[in-house]
Design an enzyme around this catalytic site. Structure first.
Site, PDB file in Angstrom:
ATOM      1  N   ARG A   1     -15.697  -4.253  38.379  1.00 27.09           N
ATOM      2  CA  ARG A   1     -15.058  -3.896  37.109  1.00 27.09           C
ATOM      3  C   ARG A   1     -15.367  -2.440  36.746  1.00 27.09           C
ATOM      4  NH1 ARG A   1     -16.772  -6.708  32.260  1.00 27.09           N
ATOM      5  NH2 ARG A   1     -15.389  -5.085  31.468  1.00 27.09           N
TER       6      ARG A   1
ATOM      7  N   ARG B   1     -19.150 -10.713  21.213  1.00 28.10           N
ATOM      8  CA  ARG B   1     -18.096  -9.672  21.199  1.00 28.10           C
ATOM      9  C   ARG B   1     -17.022  -9.959  20.131  1.00 28.10           C
ATOM     10  NH1 ARG B   1     -18.818  -7.050  26.162  1.00 28.10           N
ATOM     11  NH2 ARG B   1     -18.079  -5.171  25.135  1.00 28.10           N
ATOM     12  N   PRO B   2     -17.398 -10.171  18.881  1.00 28.90           N
ATOM     13  CA  PRO B   2     -16.410 -10.461  17.843  1.00 28.90           C
ATOM     14  C   PRO B   2     -15.504  -9.254  17.596  1.00 28.90           C
ATOM     15  CG  PRO B   2     -18.522  -9.969  16.849  1.00 28.90           C
ATOM     16  CD  PRO B   2     -18.755 -10.015  18.342  1.00 28.90           C
ATOM     17  N   ILE B   3     -14.379  -9.486  16.884  1.00 28.76           N
ATOM     18  CA  ILE B   3     -13.498  -8.346  16.564  1.00 28.76           C
ATOM     19  C   ILE B   3     -13.274  -8.251  15.050  1.00 28.76           C
ATOM     20  CG2 ILE B   3     -12.335  -8.369  18.812  1.00 28.76           C
ATOM     21  CD1 ILE B   3      -9.941  -9.702  17.380  1.00 28.76           C
ATOM     22  N   ASP B   4     -14.180  -8.831  14.272  1.00 29.51           N
ATOM     23  CA  ASP B   4     -14.031  -8.827  12.807  1.00 29.51           C
ATOM     24  C   ASP B   4     -13.948  -7.413  12.235  1.00 29.51           C
ATOM     25  OD1 ASP B   4     -16.712  -8.677  13.774  1.00 29.51           O
ATOM     26  OD2 ASP B   4     -17.445  -8.955  11.742  1.00 29.51           O
ATOM     27  N   LEU B   5     -14.699  -6.485  12.808  1.00 33.74           N
ATOM     28  CA  LEU B   5     -14.695  -5.108  12.262  1.00 33.74           C
ATOM     29  C   LEU B   5     -13.399  -4.379  12.631  1.00 33.74           C
ATOM     30  CD1 LEU B   5     -18.409  -4.066  12.918  1.00 33.74           C
ATOM     31  CD2 LEU B   5     -17.409  -5.185  10.909  1.00 33.74           C
TER      32      LEU B   5
ATOM     33  N   LYS C   1     -15.398   4.818  33.356  1.00 33.13           N
ATOM     34  CA  LYS C   1     -14.645   3.615  32.954  1.00 33.13           C
ATOM     35  C   LYS C   1     -14.425   3.605  31.436  1.00 33.13           C
ATOM     36  CE  LYS C   1     -16.783  -0.541  32.266  1.00 33.13           C
ATOM     37  NZ  LYS C   1     -16.468  -1.218  31.005  1.00 33.13           N
ATOM     38  N   ASN C   2     -15.495   3.830  30.687  1.00 28.81           N
ATOM     39  CA  ASN C   2     -15.394   3.672  29.234  1.00 28.81           C
ATOM     40  C   ASN C   2     -14.705   4.832  28.552  1.00 28.81           C
ATOM     41  OD1 ASN C   2     -16.571   1.234  29.638  1.00 28.81           O
ATOM     42  ND2 ASN C   2     -18.577   1.806  28.837  1.00 28.81           N
TER      43      ASN C   2
ATOM     44  N   ASP D   1     -26.091   0.061  27.909  1.00 25.90           N
ATOM     45  CA  ASP D   1     -25.571  -0.192  29.265  1.00 25.90           C
ATOM     46  C   ASP D   1     -26.585   0.174  30.343  1.00 25.90           C
ATOM     47  OD1 ASP D   1     -22.092   0.708  28.584  1.00 25.90           O
ATOM     48  OD2 ASP D   1     -23.328  -1.004  28.030  1.00 25.90           O
TER      49      ASP D   1
ATOM     50  N   CYS E   1     -18.526 -12.540  26.238  1.00 26.17           N
ATOM     51  CA  CYS E   1     -18.985 -12.534  27.627  1.00 26.17           C
ATOM     52  C   CYS E   1     -20.482 -12.835  27.566  1.00 26.17           C
ATOM     53  CB  CYS E   1     -18.709 -11.176  28.270  1.00 26.17           C
ATOM     54  SG  CYS E   1     -19.597  -9.850  27.493  1.00 26.17           S
TER      55      CYS E   1
ATOM     56  N   ARG F   1     -11.506  -7.577  27.815  1.00 28.78           N
ATOM     57  CA  ARG F   1     -12.288  -6.823  26.847  1.00 28.78           C
ATOM     58  C   ARG F   1     -11.581  -5.535  26.454  1.00 28.78           C
ATOM     59  NH1 ARG F   1     -14.302  -8.230  22.983  1.00 28.78           N
ATOM     60  NH2 ARG F   1     -15.007  -6.394  21.929  1.00 28.78           N
TER      61      ARG F   1
HETATM   62  C1  EPZ Z   1     -18.250  -0.502  24.351  1.00 26.29           C
HETATM   63  O1  EPZ Z   1     -18.089  -1.872  24.034  1.00 26.29           O
HETATM   64  C2  EPZ Z   1     -18.406  -0.430  25.858  1.00 26.29           C
HETATM   65  N1  EPZ Z   1     -17.203  -0.962  26.506  1.00 26.29           N
HETATM   66  C3  EPZ Z   1     -19.624  -1.233  26.297  1.00 26.29           C
HETATM   67  O2  EPZ Z   1     -19.773  -1.042  27.705  1.00 26.29           O
HETATM   68  C4  EPZ Z   1     -20.861  -0.668  25.607  1.00 26.29           C
HETATM   69  O3  EPZ Z   1     -21.977  -1.454  25.947  1.00 26.29           O
HETATM   70  C5  EPZ Z   1     -20.648  -0.703  24.079  1.00 26.29           C
HETATM   71  O4  EPZ Z   1     -19.448   0.024  23.740  1.00 26.29           O
HETATM   72  C6  EPZ Z   1     -21.815  -0.063  23.328  1.00 26.29           C
HETATM   73  O5  EPZ Z   1     -21.977   1.247  23.753  1.00 26.29           O
HETATM   74  C7  EPZ Z   1     -16.121  -0.159  26.653  1.00 26.29           C
HETATM   75  O6  EPZ Z   1     -16.120   0.988  26.230  1.00 26.29           O
HETATM   76  C8  EPZ Z   1     -14.937  -0.759  27.361  1.00 26.29           C
HETATM   77  P1  EPZ Z   1     -19.315  -2.040  20.232  1.00 26.29           P
HETATM   78  P2  EPZ Z   1     -17.648  -2.319  22.527  1.00 26.29           P
HETATM   79  O7  EPZ Z   1     -18.113  -2.420  19.462  1.00 26.29           O
HETATM   80  O8  EPZ Z   1     -16.748  -1.323  21.955  1.00 26.29           O
HETATM   81  C9  EPZ Z   1     -20.659  -5.614  17.428  1.00 26.29           C
HETATM   82  C10 EPZ Z   1     -20.025  -1.679  29.936  1.00 26.29           C
HETATM   83  O9  EPZ Z   1     -20.990  -2.156  30.528  1.00 26.29           O
HETATM   84  N2  EPZ Z   1     -19.275  -5.757  16.925  1.00 26.29           N
HETATM   85  O10 EPZ Z   1     -19.882  -0.671  20.062  1.00 26.29           O
HETATM   86  O11 EPZ Z   1     -17.202  -3.733  22.592  1.00 26.29           O
HETATM   87  C11 EPZ Z   1     -20.785  -6.065  18.881  1.00 26.29           C
HETATM   88  O12 EPZ Z   1     -20.868  -7.472  18.958  1.00 26.29           O
HETATM   89  C12 EPZ Z   1     -19.646  -2.200  28.560  1.00 26.29           C
HETATM   90  O13 EPZ Z   1     -19.321  -0.731  30.374  1.00 26.29           O
HETATM   91  C13 EPZ Z   1     -19.018  -6.630  15.883  1.00 26.29           C
HETATM   92  O14 EPZ Z   1     -19.914  -7.301  15.371  1.00 26.29           O
HETATM   93  O15 EPZ Z   1     -19.060  -2.263  21.798  1.00 26.29           O
HETATM   94  C14 EPZ Z   1     -22.049  -5.376  19.333  1.00 26.29           C
HETATM   95  O16 EPZ Z   1     -23.159  -6.157  18.949  1.00 26.29           O
HETATM   96  C15 EPZ Z   1     -20.510  -3.370  28.155  1.00 26.29           C
HETATM   97  N3  EPZ Z   1     -17.747  -6.764  15.421  1.00 26.29           N
HETATM   98  C16 EPZ Z   1     -22.036  -4.071  18.522  1.00 26.29           C
HETATM   99  O17 EPZ Z   1     -21.050  -4.242  17.487  1.00 26.29           O
HETATM  100  C17 EPZ Z   1     -16.711  -6.037  15.947  1.00 26.29           C
HETATM  101  O18 EPZ Z   1     -15.559  -6.180  15.469  1.00 26.29           O
HETATM  102  C18 EPZ Z   1     -21.629  -2.832  19.313  1.00 26.29           C
HETATM  103  O19 EPZ Z   1     -20.428  -3.149  19.993  1.00 26.29           O
HETATM  104  C19 EPZ Z   1     -16.993  -5.137  17.009  1.00 26.29           C
HETATM  105  C20 EPZ Z   1     -18.286  -5.001  17.471  1.00 26.29           C
END
Ligand code: EPZ
Length: 417
Positions: A398, A121-125, A22-23, A305, A116, A92
Protein backbone atom coordinates in the site's frame (compact mmCIF):
# COMPACT_ATOMS: atom_id res chain seq x y z
CA UNK A 1 3.02 -14.96 -3.15
CA UNK A 2 2.21 -12.60 -0.33
CA UNK A 3 5.38 -13.22 1.69
CA UNK A 4 8.81 -11.65 2.06
CA UNK A 5 11.87 -13.71 3.12
CA UNK A 6 14.82 -11.99 4.80
CA UNK A 7 18.14 -13.47 5.88
CA UNK A 8 19.16 -11.03 8.57
CA UNK A 9 22.05 -10.30 10.90
CA UNK A 10 24.30 -8.45 8.44
CA UNK A 11 25.05 -4.73 8.32
CA UNK A 12 23.58 -2.62 5.50
CA UNK A 13 25.81 -0.98 2.90
CA UNK A 14 24.81 0.85 -0.28
CA UNK A 15 22.45 3.52 -1.52
CA UNK A 16 18.85 3.66 -2.72
CA UNK A 17 16.51 6.36 -4.06
CA UNK A 18 13.54 7.30 -1.91
CA UNK A 19 10.16 7.06 -3.72
CA UNK A 20 7.52 9.80 -3.91
CA UNK A 21 5.33 10.37 -0.88
CA UNK A 22 2.13 8.31 -0.51
CA UNK A 23 0.53 10.74 1.92
CA UNK A 24 1.39 13.72 -0.28
CA UNK A 25 0.27 12.27 -3.62
CA UNK A 26 -3.17 11.03 -2.51
CA UNK A 27 -4.64 14.47 -1.65
CA UNK A 28 -2.94 15.97 -4.73
CA UNK A 29 -4.67 13.39 -6.95
CA UNK A 30 -7.97 14.28 -5.29
CA UNK A 31 -7.23 18.00 -5.85
CA UNK A 32 -6.76 17.37 -9.60
CA UNK A 33 -10.51 16.61 -9.66
CA UNK A 34 -11.18 20.26 -8.81
CA UNK A 35 -9.36 21.43 -11.94
CA UNK A 36 -11.29 21.34 -15.25
CA UNK A 37 -8.04 20.91 -17.13
CA UNK A 38 -5.12 18.49 -17.49
CA UNK A 39 -2.59 17.97 -14.66
CA UNK A 40 0.70 16.06 -14.81
CA UNK A 41 1.93 14.63 -11.50
CA UNK A 42 5.58 13.50 -11.49
CA UNK A 43 7.44 11.25 -9.01
CA UNK A 44 4.13 9.51 -8.33
CA UNK A 45 4.94 6.31 -6.39
CA UNK A 46 3.78 2.99 -7.91
CA UNK A 47 1.88 1.74 -4.84
CA UNK A 48 -1.52 0.11 -4.45
CA UNK A 49 -3.12 3.09 -2.69
CA UNK A 50 -2.29 5.25 -5.73
CA UNK A 51 -3.61 2.57 -8.07
CA UNK A 52 -6.91 2.50 -6.15
CA UNK A 53 -7.17 6.30 -6.09
CA UNK A 54 -6.61 6.48 -9.87
CA UNK A 55 -9.34 3.86 -10.36
CA UNK A 56 -11.71 5.97 -8.26
CA UNK A 57 -10.90 9.07 -10.33
CA UNK A 58 -11.52 7.13 -13.56
CA UNK A 59 -14.78 5.79 -12.09
CA UNK A 60 -16.05 9.34 -11.64
CA UNK A 61 -15.17 10.46 -15.16
CA UNK A 62 -11.50 11.54 -15.17
CA UNK A 63 -9.24 10.31 -17.97
CA UNK A 64 -6.06 8.93 -16.39
CA UNK A 65 -2.84 7.85 -18.08
CA UNK A 66 0.46 6.82 -16.54
CA UNK A 67 3.98 6.61 -17.95
CA UNK A 68 6.41 5.25 -15.41
CA UNK A 69 6.17 7.61 -12.42
CA UNK A 70 4.35 10.36 -14.32
CA UNK A 71 0.53 10.43 -14.07
CA UNK A 72 -1.67 12.59 -16.30
CA UNK A 73 -5.18 13.41 -15.10
CA UNK A 74 -7.70 14.99 -17.48
CA UNK A 75 -10.65 16.14 -15.37
CA UNK A 76 -12.30 18.26 -18.06
CA UNK A 77 -15.28 15.96 -18.52
CA UNK A 78 -16.29 15.15 -14.97
CA UNK A 79 -19.87 16.20 -14.47
CA UNK A 80 -22.70 15.13 -12.20
CA UNK A 81 -24.07 12.82 -14.87
CA UNK A 82 -20.74 11.04 -15.44
CA UNK A 83 -20.11 10.14 -11.84
CA UNK A 84 -22.23 8.33 -9.36
CA UNK A 85 -21.08 8.53 -5.78
CA UNK A 86 -21.47 4.80 -5.53
CA UNK A 87 -18.24 4.44 -7.53
CA UNK A 88 -16.41 5.68 -4.49
CA UNK A 89 -15.91 2.66 -2.30
CA UNK A 90 -14.44 2.41 1.14
CA UNK A 91 -10.75 3.02 1.09
CA UNK A 92 -9.02 5.16 3.68
CA UNK A 93 -7.71 7.70 1.20
CA UNK A 94 -11.08 7.94 -0.56
CA UNK A 95 -12.23 10.17 2.30
CA UNK A 96 -10.02 12.83 0.72
CA UNK A 97 -12.28 12.67 -2.34
CA UNK A 98 -15.13 13.98 -0.19
CA UNK A 99 -13.96 17.59 -0.22
CA UNK A 100 -12.91 17.44 -3.88
CA UNK A 101 -16.21 15.93 -5.07
CA UNK A 102 -18.20 18.55 -3.15
CA UNK A 103 -16.01 21.26 -4.63
CA UNK A 104 -16.39 19.95 -8.18
CA UNK A 105 -19.87 18.48 -8.40
CA UNK A 106 -21.62 19.30 -5.13
CA UNK A 107 -22.75 15.78 -4.26
CA UNK A 108 -21.32 12.42 -3.27
CA UNK A 109 -22.61 9.22 -1.73
CA UNK A 110 -19.83 7.09 -0.27
CA UNK A 111 -19.31 4.21 2.10
CA UNK A 112 -17.74 4.99 5.45
CA UNK A 113 -13.98 4.56 4.90
CA UNK A 114 -13.95 2.09 7.75
CA UNK A 115 -11.52 1.56 10.56
CA UNK A 116 -8.39 -0.47 10.46
CA UNK A 117 -6.26 -2.25 13.03
CA UNK A 118 -4.54 0.96 14.17
CA UNK A 119 -7.75 2.64 15.16
CA UNK A 120 -11.45 3.36 14.66
CA UNK A 121 -10.66 6.05 12.06
CA UNK A 122 -13.94 7.97 12.58
CA UNK A 123 -14.97 10.78 10.20
CA UNK A 124 -17.04 12.88 12.64
CA UNK A 125 -14.67 15.85 12.35
CA UNK A 126 -14.82 15.72 8.53
CA UNK A 127 -18.61 15.83 8.72
CA UNK A 128 -18.83 18.64 11.27
CA UNK A 129 -16.31 20.82 9.39
CA UNK A 130 -18.12 20.40 6.05
CA UNK A 131 -21.52 21.06 7.65
CA UNK A 132 -20.13 24.43 8.77
CA UNK A 133 -19.47 25.14 5.07
CA UNK A 134 -23.13 24.59 4.25
CA UNK A 135 -22.93 20.90 3.28
CA UNK A 136 -26.02 18.82 4.02
CA UNK A 137 -24.91 15.34 5.15
CA UNK A 138 -27.36 12.46 5.54
CA UNK A 139 -25.79 9.55 7.45
CA UNK A 140 -27.07 5.99 7.02
CA UNK A 141 -26.01 2.62 8.42
CA UNK A 142 -23.32 1.82 5.87
CA UNK A 143 -22.92 4.98 3.82
CA UNK A 144 -23.66 8.70 3.73
CA UNK A 145 -24.66 11.34 1.17
CA UNK A 146 -23.16 14.82 1.20
CA UNK A 147 -24.83 17.57 -0.85
CA UNK A 148 -24.28 21.28 -1.24
CA UNK A 149 -25.56 23.88 -3.72
CA UNK A 150 -22.79 26.35 -3.00
CA UNK A 151 -20.00 25.86 -0.47
CA UNK A 152 -19.68 28.82 1.90
CA UNK A 153 -16.43 30.13 3.27
CA UNK A 154 -16.44 30.38 7.07
CA UNK A 155 -14.24 30.18 10.17
CA UNK A 156 -13.51 26.61 11.30
CA UNK A 157 -11.50 25.70 14.38
CA UNK A 158 -10.51 22.03 14.47
CA UNK A 159 -10.73 20.35 17.92
CA UNK A 160 -7.63 18.34 16.90
CA UNK A 161 -5.16 18.86 14.09
CA UNK A 162 -6.44 16.08 11.83
CA UNK A 163 -4.45 15.68 8.59
CA UNK A 164 -7.42 14.34 6.61
CA UNK A 165 -9.89 16.92 7.88
CA UNK A 166 -7.42 19.73 7.07
CA UNK A 167 -7.10 18.33 3.54
CA UNK A 168 -10.86 18.07 3.01
CA UNK A 169 -11.51 21.62 4.23
CA UNK A 170 -8.78 22.98 1.92
CA UNK A 171 -10.23 21.08 -1.06
CA UNK A 172 -13.75 22.39 -0.38
CA UNK A 173 -12.62 25.92 0.51
CA UNK A 174 -10.84 26.63 -2.80
CA UNK A 175 -14.25 26.26 -4.48
CA UNK A 176 -16.32 27.96 -1.75
CA UNK A 177 -17.92 31.40 -1.94
CA UNK A 178 -15.85 33.78 0.19
CA UNK A 179 -12.94 33.19 2.56
CA UNK A 180 -12.38 30.17 4.82
CA UNK A 181 -10.19 30.53 7.91
CA UNK A 182 -9.06 27.14 9.19
CA UNK A 183 -7.62 27.24 12.73
CA UNK A 184 -5.64 24.46 14.44
CA UNK A 185 -4.94 23.02 10.98
CA UNK A 186 -2.51 20.10 10.64
CA UNK A 187 1.01 21.26 9.65
CA UNK A 188 2.31 17.97 8.20
CA UNK A 189 4.51 18.39 5.08
CA UNK A 190 1.76 16.69 3.07
CA UNK A 191 -0.54 19.66 3.82
CA UNK A 192 2.14 22.05 2.55
CA UNK A 193 2.48 19.99 -0.66
CA UNK A 194 -1.30 20.08 -1.22
CA UNK A 195 -1.38 23.86 -0.71
CA UNK A 196 1.59 24.36 -3.06
CA UNK A 197 -0.10 22.24 -5.74
CA UNK A 198 -3.34 24.25 -5.46
CA UNK A 199 -1.45 27.57 -5.37
CA UNK A 200 0.41 26.57 -8.58
CA UNK A 201 -3.04 25.92 -10.09
CA UNK A 202 -4.24 29.43 -9.20
CA UNK A 203 -5.69 29.08 -5.69
CA UNK A 204 -5.04 31.82 -3.12
CA UNK A 205 -3.97 30.30 0.23
CA UNK A 206 -2.17 32.16 3.02
CA UNK A 207 -0.38 30.74 6.07
CA UNK A 208 0.94 27.63 4.28
CA UNK A 209 2.94 25.52 6.76
CA UNK A 210 1.28 27.13 9.77
CA UNK A 211 -1.71 26.16 11.94
CA UNK A 212 -4.01 28.89 10.56
CA UNK A 213 -4.81 28.70 6.86
CA UNK A 214 -6.73 31.44 5.04
CA UNK A 215 -8.22 30.21 1.76
CA UNK A 216 -9.88 32.63 -0.66
CA UNK A 217 -12.48 30.61 -2.57
CA UNK A 218 -13.58 31.06 -6.16
CA UNK A 219 -10.28 31.78 -7.92
CA UNK A 220 -10.21 29.95 -11.29
CA UNK A 221 -7.94 26.87 -11.31
CA UNK A 222 -5.83 25.74 -14.30
CA UNK A 223 -3.85 22.58 -15.08
CA UNK A 224 -0.33 22.25 -13.65
CA UNK A 225 2.74 20.02 -13.84
CA UNK A 226 3.81 19.15 -10.32
CA UNK A 227 6.47 16.94 -8.71
CA UNK A 228 5.63 14.98 -5.56
CA UNK A 229 8.34 15.23 -2.86
CA UNK A 230 10.07 12.10 -1.53
CA UNK A 231 8.34 10.06 1.18
CA UNK A 232 9.64 10.98 4.65
CA UNK A 233 8.24 7.78 6.22
CA UNK A 234 9.80 5.51 3.59
CA UNK A 235 13.10 7.35 4.13
CA UNK A 236 12.61 6.90 7.88
CA UNK A 237 11.97 3.19 7.34
CA UNK A 238 15.39 2.64 5.73
CA UNK A 239 17.02 4.93 8.29
CA UNK A 240 15.70 2.60 11.01
CA UNK A 241 16.80 -0.51 9.09
CA UNK A 242 20.40 0.78 9.01
CA UNK A 243 20.20 1.82 12.66
CA UNK A 244 18.92 -1.61 13.67
CA UNK A 245 21.22 -3.79 11.58
CA UNK A 246 24.22 -1.46 11.55
CA UNK A 247 26.15 -0.26 8.51
CA UNK A 248 26.55 2.78 6.27
CA UNK A 249 23.89 3.81 3.74
CA UNK A 250 22.92 6.78 1.57
CA UNK A 251 19.24 7.65 0.93
CA UNK A 252 19.06 9.64 -2.31
CA UNK A 253 16.39 12.37 -2.41
CA UNK A 254 15.47 11.82 1.28
CA UNK A 255 13.42 14.90 2.41
CA UNK A 256 15.80 15.66 5.31
CA UNK A 257 14.13 18.99 6.12
CA UNK A 258 10.93 17.06 6.99
CA UNK A 259 12.76 14.44 9.10
CA UNK A 260 14.26 16.43 12.02
CA UNK A 261 12.42 14.52 14.77
CA UNK A 262 13.32 11.07 13.42
CA UNK A 263 16.94 12.12 12.71
CA UNK A 264 17.19 13.38 16.30
CA UNK A 265 15.88 10.05 17.63
CA UNK A 266 18.32 8.12 15.42
CA UNK A 267 21.27 10.21 16.68
CA UNK A 268 20.09 9.62 20.28
CA UNK A 269 20.19 5.84 19.64
CA UNK A 270 23.59 5.94 17.92
CA UNK A 271 23.93 7.15 14.35
CA UNK A 272 26.13 9.73 12.65
CA UNK A 273 23.92 11.44 10.09
CA UNK A 274 24.99 13.93 7.43
CA UNK A 275 22.32 15.91 5.61
CA UNK A 276 22.93 17.18 2.08
CA UNK A 277 20.82 18.50 -0.80
CA UNK A 278 21.21 15.09 -2.49
CA UNK A 279 19.96 13.10 0.50
CA UNK A 280 20.84 11.54 3.84
CA UNK A 281 24.12 9.80 4.72
CA UNK A 282 23.75 7.43 7.69
CA UNK A 283 26.52 5.67 9.64
CA UNK A 284 25.16 3.44 12.38
CA UNK A 285 27.36 3.00 15.44
CA UNK A 286 27.94 -0.48 16.90
CA UNK A 287 26.30 0.31 20.25
CA UNK A 288 22.61 1.28 20.28
CA UNK A 289 21.37 3.35 23.21
CA UNK A 290 17.79 3.18 24.54
CA UNK A 291 15.53 6.25 24.48
CA UNK A 292 14.06 6.59 28.01
CA UNK A 293 10.86 8.26 26.73
CA UNK A 294 9.69 8.85 23.15
CA UNK A 295 6.23 10.29 22.42
CA UNK A 296 4.49 10.40 19.05
CA UNK A 297 3.05 13.82 18.21
CA UNK A 298 1.61 15.81 15.34
CA UNK A 299 4.16 17.48 13.07
CA UNK A 300 6.88 18.50 13.69
CA UNK A 301 6.94 15.98 16.59
CA UNK A 302 7.96 12.34 16.20
CA UNK A 303 5.49 10.90 13.63
CA UNK A 304 3.01 8.22 14.66
CA UNK A 305 3.84 6.46 11.37
CA UNK A 306 7.42 6.00 12.63
CA UNK A 307 6.38 4.45 15.95
CA UNK A 308 6.25 0.81 14.81
CA UNK A 309 9.37 1.35 12.69
CA UNK A 310 11.59 2.42 15.61
CA UNK A 311 10.32 -0.33 17.92
CA UNK A 312 12.53 -3.18 16.62
CA UNK A 313 15.56 -0.88 16.85
CA UNK A 314 14.85 -0.08 20.51
CA UNK A 315 14.17 -3.80 21.13
CA UNK A 316 17.93 -4.42 20.72
CA UNK A 317 19.24 -1.16 22.23
CA UNK A 318 21.09 -1.18 25.55
CA UNK A 319 18.69 -0.16 28.28
CA UNK A 320 14.96 0.45 28.74
CA UNK A 321 12.89 2.58 26.37
CA UNK A 322 9.29 3.79 26.63
CA UNK A 323 7.25 4.76 23.57
CA UNK A 324 3.99 6.67 24.10
CA UNK A 325 1.49 6.62 21.20
CA UNK A 326 -0.72 9.71 21.37
CA UNK A 327 -2.35 9.83 17.90
CA UNK A 328 -4.03 6.45 17.31
CA UNK A 329 -5.67 4.28 19.93
CA UNK A 330 -4.46 0.87 18.79
CA UNK A 331 -1.07 1.13 17.16
CA UNK A 332 0.88 -1.52 19.11
CA UNK A 333 -0.32 -4.57 17.16
CA UNK A 334 3.24 -5.34 16.11
CA UNK A 335 4.35 -5.97 19.72
CA UNK A 336 3.12 -9.59 19.79
CA UNK A 337 4.96 -10.35 16.52
CA UNK A 338 8.21 -8.79 17.80
CA UNK A 339 7.92 -10.79 21.04
CA UNK A 340 7.82 -13.95 18.94
CA UNK A 341 11.21 -12.83 17.56
CA UNK A 342 12.59 -12.50 21.10
CA UNK A 343 11.82 -8.85 21.87
CA UNK A 344 11.02 -7.94 25.47
CA UNK A 345 8.11 -5.48 25.27
CA UNK A 346 5.15 -4.87 27.55
CA UNK A 347 2.16 -2.60 26.95
CA UNK A 348 1.31 -0.43 29.92
CA UNK A 349 -1.52 2.08 30.36
CA UNK A 350 -2.77 1.11 26.82
CA UNK A 351 -0.81 3.96 25.23
CA UNK A 352 2.72 3.07 26.38
CA UNK A 353 5.11 0.33 25.26
CA UNK A 354 7.93 -0.48 27.68
CA UNK A 355 10.88 -2.01 25.79
CA UNK A 356 13.79 -3.78 27.54
CA UNK A 357 16.65 -4.12 25.09
CA UNK A 358 17.93 -7.64 24.35
CA UNK A 359 21.11 -8.76 22.54
CA UNK A 360 19.42 -9.72 19.29
CA UNK A 361 16.20 -10.83 17.61
CA UNK A 362 15.70 -14.31 16.17
CA UNK A 363 14.20 -14.85 12.73
CA UNK A 364 10.83 -16.63 12.52
CA UNK A 365 7.52 -16.50 10.64
CA UNK A 366 5.51 -13.34 11.41
CA UNK A 367 2.39 -11.67 9.97
CA UNK A 368 1.85 -8.10 8.87
CA UNK A 369 -1.51 -6.66 9.95
CA UNK A 370 -1.23 -3.14 8.55
CA UNK A 371 1.12 -0.98 6.53
CA UNK A 372 3.76 0.41 8.90
CA UNK A 373 3.67 -2.57 11.25
CA UNK A 374 4.40 -4.78 8.24
CA UNK A 375 7.37 -2.61 7.24
CA UNK A 376 8.60 -2.75 10.83
CA UNK A 377 8.61 -6.57 10.69
CA UNK A 378 10.81 -6.34 7.58
CA UNK A 379 13.21 -4.09 9.55
CA UNK A 380 13.20 -6.67 12.37
CA UNK A 381 14.02 -9.36 9.79
CA UNK A 382 17.03 -7.34 8.58
CA UNK A 383 18.31 -7.27 12.16
CA UNK A 384 17.42 -10.82 13.27
CA UNK A 385 19.69 -13.85 13.29
CA UNK A 386 18.58 -16.39 10.68
CA UNK A 387 15.62 -16.20 8.32
CA UNK A 388 12.42 -14.21 8.85
CA UNK A 389 9.30 -14.77 6.76
CA UNK A 390 6.81 -11.88 6.75
CA UNK A 391 3.29 -12.87 5.61
CA UNK A 392 0.41 -10.63 4.36
CA UNK A 393 2.79 -8.33 2.52
CA UNK A 394 -0.03 -6.77 0.50
CA UNK A 395 -0.34 -4.36 3.44
CA UNK A 396 3.24 -3.18 2.78
CA UNK A 397 2.55 -2.68 -0.93
CA UNK A 398 0.00 0.00 0.00
CA UNK A 399 2.84 2.39 0.81
CA UNK A 400 6.14 0.96 -0.48
CA UNK A 401 6.84 0.70 -4.23
CA UNK A 402 9.25 -2.22 -3.75
CA UNK A 403 10.69 -2.64 -0.26
CA UNK A 404 12.68 -5.71 -1.41
CA UNK A 405 14.31 -3.81 -4.28
CA UNK A 406 15.24 -0.91 -2.00
CA UNK A 407 16.69 -3.11 0.74
CA UNK A 408 18.55 -5.27 -1.80
CA UNK A 409 20.16 -2.00 -2.97
CA UNK A 410 21.30 -1.61 0.65
CA UNK A 411 22.84 -5.09 0.70
CA UNK A 412 20.05 -7.03 2.42
CA UNK A 413 19.40 -10.67 1.41
CA UNK A 414 15.64 -10.33 0.84
CA UNK A 415 13.14 -11.64 -1.70
CA UNK A 416 9.41 -12.11 -2.19
CA UNK A 417 8.12 -15.69 -1.77
C1 EPZ B 1 -3.16 10.58 7.91
O1 EPZ B 1 -4.27 9.82 8.34
C2 EPZ B 1 -2.19 9.60 7.27
N1 EPZ B 1 -2.84 8.95 6.12
C3 EPZ B 1 -1.77 8.55 8.29
O2 EPZ B 1 -0.79 7.72 7.65
C4 EPZ B 1 -1.11 9.25 9.47
O3 EPZ B 1 -0.78 8.29 10.45
C5 EPZ B 1 -2.09 10.28 10.06
O4 EPZ B 1 -2.50 11.20 9.03
C6 EPZ B 1 -1.46 11.08 11.20
O5 EPZ B 1 -0.32 11.72 10.73
C7 EPZ B 1 -2.86 9.59 4.93
O6 EPZ B 1 -2.39 10.71 4.80
C8 EPZ B 1 -3.51 8.84 3.79
P1 EPZ B 1 -5.79 12.08 11.27
P2 EPZ B 1 -5.63 10.57 8.86
O7 EPZ B 1 -7.12 12.49 10.78
O8 EPZ B 1 -5.83 11.81 8.11
C9 EPZ B 1 -8.80 11.17 14.82
C10 EPZ B 1 0.19 5.72 6.95
O9 EPZ B 1 0.76 4.84 7.58
N2 EPZ B 1 -9.94 11.60 13.98
O10 EPZ B 1 -4.72 13.11 11.41
O11 EPZ B 1 -6.71 9.56 8.88
C11 EPZ B 1 -8.20 9.85 14.33
O12 EPZ B 1 -8.99 8.76 14.78
C12 EPZ B 1 -1.11 6.32 7.47
O13 EPZ B 1 0.62 6.22 5.87
C13 EPZ B 1 -11.20 11.70 14.54
O14 EPZ B 1 -11.39 11.43 15.73
O15 EPZ B 1 -5.20 10.90 10.36
C14 EPZ B 1 -6.82 9.87 14.94
O16 EPZ B 1 -6.90 9.40 16.27
C15 EPZ B 1 -1.57 5.62 8.73
N3 EPZ B 1 -12.24 12.10 13.77
C16 EPZ B 1 -6.47 11.36 14.94
O17 EPZ B 1 -7.70 12.07 14.70
C17 EPZ B 1 -12.08 12.42 12.45
O18 EPZ B 1 -13.08 12.80 11.79
C18 EPZ B 1 -5.49 11.79 13.85
O19 EPZ B 1 -5.98 11.27 12.63
C19 EPZ B 1 -10.78 12.32 11.89
C20 EPZ B 1 -9.72 11.92 12.67
Amino acid sequence: MDTIHIRGGNALFGETRVQGSKNAVLPVLAAALLIEDVCVIDNCPRISDVHHMLMLLEGIGCRVSRKNRSVTIDARNVSDDTMSGENVTGMRSSITLLGAMLGRVGEITMAYPGGCVIGERPIDLHISALRRMGVDICERESNFTAKVRKLEGTVIRLPLSSVGVTENVILAAVKAKGVTVLQNAAKEPEIVTLCEFLRDAGAVIEGIGGSTLIIQGGHPLHGVSFRIPADRIVAGTYLMAALGAGGHIFLEDAPSAQMHSMIKAAEQIGADITVSREGLNIMAQEKKRAIPYLRTEIYPGFPTDMQSLIMPVLATAEGVSVIEETVFENRFRIVEELKRMGACIEIQKKSQALIVGTDSLLGCEVSAQELRGGAALVIAGCMAQGETVVKNCHFIERGYEDICRDLQNLGVTIYTG
